[in-house]
Enzyme design. Structure first.
Site, PDB file in Angstrom:
ATOM      1  N   HIS A 121       0.850  -1.190   0.000  1.00  0.00           N
ATOM      2  CA  HIS A 121       0.000   0.000   0.000  1.00  0.00           C
ATOM      3  C   HIS A 121       0.881   1.233   0.000  1.00  0.00           C
ATOM      4  O   HIS A 121       1.927   1.242   0.645  1.00  0.00           O
ATOM      5  CB  HIS A 121      -0.907   0.008   1.248  1.00  0.00           C
ATOM      6  N   ASP A 126      -7.854  -5.467  -0.048  1.00  0.00           N
ATOM      7  CA  ASP A 126      -8.312  -6.339  -1.132  1.00  0.00           C
ATOM      8  C   ASP A 126      -7.935  -7.801  -0.930  1.00  0.00           C
ATOM      9  O   ASP A 126      -8.357  -8.652  -1.705  1.00  0.00           O
ATOM     10  CB  ASP A 126      -7.755  -5.847  -2.471  1.00  0.00           C
TER      11      ASP A 126
END
Ligand code: CMC
Length: 377
Positions: free
Chosen positions: A260, A314
């Site tokens: 991320h 996700d």
């Protein structure tokens, strides 16, 4: 004035905002100052959407009004259904959603974005109608009829009902509701920024949301939840995880659902989703994908040690949707059903002090080149 070029605008503030905040070092995410752990344990998606849009938790009557406004606007015009029927069955549902949302704007043409009342109703329509569009396309593309919404069902019950033609058990609608809370907002991400660029031109909210949907689709953003499930299926069993990951990393490929831009620890949403998986699979039967996923997380922690690359939102969400029997291509549309609340919260905020986005560039081309006539090139 010379500027440093920051690829991907990493670390460059693009707005002032009070909608949400991420602390990437500590793994903390807050919506309007409230921790995501609290909201996922105690709130509902519609209450959270109201919090994001209007800046505070709604009072009982305010929430009742918002919930009933949403319920009243779930239906979509038959021409939107006709539009969905015209799209190819093998088309990606995110493209269908983007097309339908752009078309919605033609049915509700109020273009004055300074009209606060009109903006409220646009937000209500968008939050209410996205699930209906997604469920309608899911059914139409496999040759089934569209199922109209049912007013007696709550937001998630109704979505699953429109998708499957049966009222879901509480465990499924509640699990989906928590997933929607976790996906509703995440500061200045790619799709929010895209919407804000569009919004800065004072375009209507349907165009704003349609452009955000386009950005969310990509595999580096919302589309990663699809890619994760494909990857877990390809790996097959926990025993295959180590050789698979080693090969992937040697080839300098990314592990989907990991990493991320902001988090340098495990994404707090992934931690909550993992807890949700634990409970769900204990109650409703194991998921082979989950067994593989746990091993991917364990082995990846070893192989990517020191890089600050951990599971993101996700990684576990797709495993839950898969257990619900939802087709993989509909995972990102579900992300959009949730994230529309965040997109619109930023849009509301932006309209209070708008400035057209018009960034700079560093020109690296030539100057003063002659125009050569075509016969001499
Ligand atoms: N797998 C393996 N290595 C990774 C990964 C990954 N998923 N993500 C980052 N790295 C490595 C990368 O190779 C680099 O290593 P090195 O310094 O040795 O070259 C280092 O970590 C830093 O990577 P980066 O590309 O500078 O980081 P970034 O901030 O630009 O990337 C990202 C963020 C999300 C694009 C990236 O982590 C990625 O591609 N992840 C896979 C796709 C994914 O899961 N996307 C969902 C993002 S979260 C939810 C959402 O936005 O929808």
């Amino acid at each position: 004035m010379p500027h440093d070029f920051m690829p991907g605008l990493a670390g460059v503030p693009a707005a002032r905002s009070a909608v949400s905040d991420v602390d990437g070092q500590r793994g903390v995410l807050e919506y309007r100052g409230i921790r995501i752990e609290d909201l996922s344990a105690r709130s509902t998606f519609l209450e959270t959407a109201s919090l994001l849009l209007f800046g505070r938790l709604p009072a009982k009557l305010e929430l009742e009004r918002f919930t009933s406004d949403i319920a009243l606007h779930r239906r979509i015009k038959y021409r939107i259904i006709d539009l969905l029927k015209c799209l190819p069955e093998q088309g990606h549902p995110m493209d269908a959603l983007q097309a339908a949302v752009a078309a919605l704007g033609m049915f509700y043409p109020g273009r004055n974005v300074q009209d606060i009342d009109n903006n409220y109703w646009s937000a209500v329509r968008l939050i209410a109608k996205l699930p209906t569009i997604v469920a309608a396309y899911a059914r139409l593309r496999r040759g089934d009829d569209h199922i109209p919404p049912r007013d007696d069902l709550n937001f998630c019950e109704n979505f699953l009902y429109m998708l499957t033609d049966s009222v879901p058990q509480k465990v499924w609608s509640h699990t989906l509701d928590v997933c929607l809370i976790l996906h509703a907002e995440h500061t200045m991400n790619a799709s929010t920024f895209t919407g804000m660029v569009t919004g800065s031109t004072l375009a209507d909210p349907y165009t704003v949301v349609a452009s955000s949907i386009g950005a969310l689709k990509g595999p580096l953003h919302g589309g990663a939840n699809e890619a994760v499930v494909h990857m877990l299926r390809e790996i097959g069993t926990p025993a295959q995880v180590r050789p698979y990951l080693k090969k992937k990393l040697q080839a300098k490929e990314r592990i989907m659902g990991f990493g991320h831009r902001v988090y340098k620890v495990k994404d707090p949403r992934a931690t909550i989703l993992q807890g949700l998986c634990d409970r769900l699979f204990r109650e409703c039967g194991a998921s082979p994908l989950y067994e593989v996923a746990l091993e991917v997380e364990r082995v990846a922690a070893e192989l990517l040690r020191g890089k600050g690359v951990y599971p993101n939102v996700d990684f576990y969400s797709g495993i839950i949707y898969d257990k619900m029997g939802i087709e993989v291509e509909f995972f990102t549309p579900i992300f959009a059903i949730a994230r529309v609340a965040g997109w619109l919260a930023h849009w509301f905020e932006q309209l209070q002090e708008n400035k057209l986005f018009r960034p700079d560039q560093i020109y690296e081309g030539e100057h003063d080149r002659p125009y050569v006539p075509i016969e001499k090139r």
